[in-house]
Design an enzyme around this catalytic site. Structure first.
Site, PDB file in Angstrom:
ATOM      1  CE  LYS A 121      40.363  31.388  22.030  1.00  0.00           C
ATOM      2  NZ  LYS A 121      39.359  31.422  23.116  1.00  0.00           N
ATOM      3  CG  ASP A 139      36.462  34.708  19.729  1.00  0.00           C
ATOM      4  OD1 ASP A 139      35.922  34.994  18.340  1.00  0.00           O
ATOM      5  OD2 ASP A 139      36.283  35.947  20.436  1.00  0.00           O
TER       6      ASP A 139
END
Ligand code: SF4
Length: 213
Positions: A121, A139
């Site tokens: 991420k 996310d």
């Protein structure tokens, strides 16, 4: 899978709502974004933005972070939670950036994910925001909303979601699309009570249409 036309409509609608798809974490130097993303784990971007000015004033260079006592760094980031681990990662990351990368944030997924506390991420966000490359930042907002829309199959696994988004969202749109997911997730498609009535994406949203039947 969602049709190409529907995905395009979703992308364009979000562009209209959020023309500036900026990352909500504040930073000036590349490594400051890297550290801010580490701090944002299990914490809000707003909280991170509250603590980083004092942190970056106390440790104004990568060298100062590399020489810092993690305990002192922890005092500055206490309110972000998990501060011991985050402080250790930041200090050790600063040391590695200096020792192996000439004091620069590296620009490949492999190099980024080899850094302490950096997962896909974070690496995707850095690649998109710092290097202008594709950035599929999966996310919590992105995972939730793309699942509701039906762009993904509803998987909660970030890697699975990233793989599915890579099949639907064009690389050039990916980074801004993910930033817009965050903004849209705060404003409209919230975790607990999404505002489906009047949502501009309702026409193309599987979950929204199911709810309004
Ligand atoms: Fe989210 Fe509802 Fe909009 Fe779908 S219709 S994107 S579930 S707010």
């Amino acid at each position: 899978m969602k049709s190409k036309a529907a995905v395009k409509r979703i992308i364009e609608t979000l562009k209209g709502i959020y023309p500036d798809a900026l990352c909500s974490l504040q930073y000036e130097k590349d490594y400051e974004l890297l550290f801010a993303v580490r701090l944002s784990a299990q914490c809000t971007d707003a909280r991170v933005n509250m603590v980083t000015p004092a942190l970056y004033a106390r440790f104004p260079t990568l060298e100062s972070f590399a020489q810092a006592d993690p305990k002192e760094v922890g005092e500055y980031i206490h309110s972000c939670g998990f501060y011991n681990g985050k402080a250790r990662d930041i200090v050790s990351c600063a040391q590695i950036l200096l020792e192996r990368h000439g004091g620069k944030v590296p620009g490949t997924m492999e190099e980024l994910t080899a850094l302490p506390g950096v997962g896909r991420k974070t690496a995707n966000l850095i690649l998109g925001d710092i290097f202008g490359q594709e950035g599929y930042v999966c996310d919590t907002h992105c995972i939730r909303i793309t699942g509701r829309l039906g762009i993904t199959d509803g998987s909660k696994d970030p890697l699975q979601v990233e793989k599915q988004l890579r099949q639907s969202i064009p690389p050039a749109e990916s980074n801004n699309f993910c930033h817009r997911m965050v903004l849209f997730g705060r404003d409209t498609c919230t975790a607990r009570s999404p505002k489906c009535e009047g949502c501009p994406l309702l026409r193309d949203c599987d979950a929204g249409k199911a709810l309004s039947k």
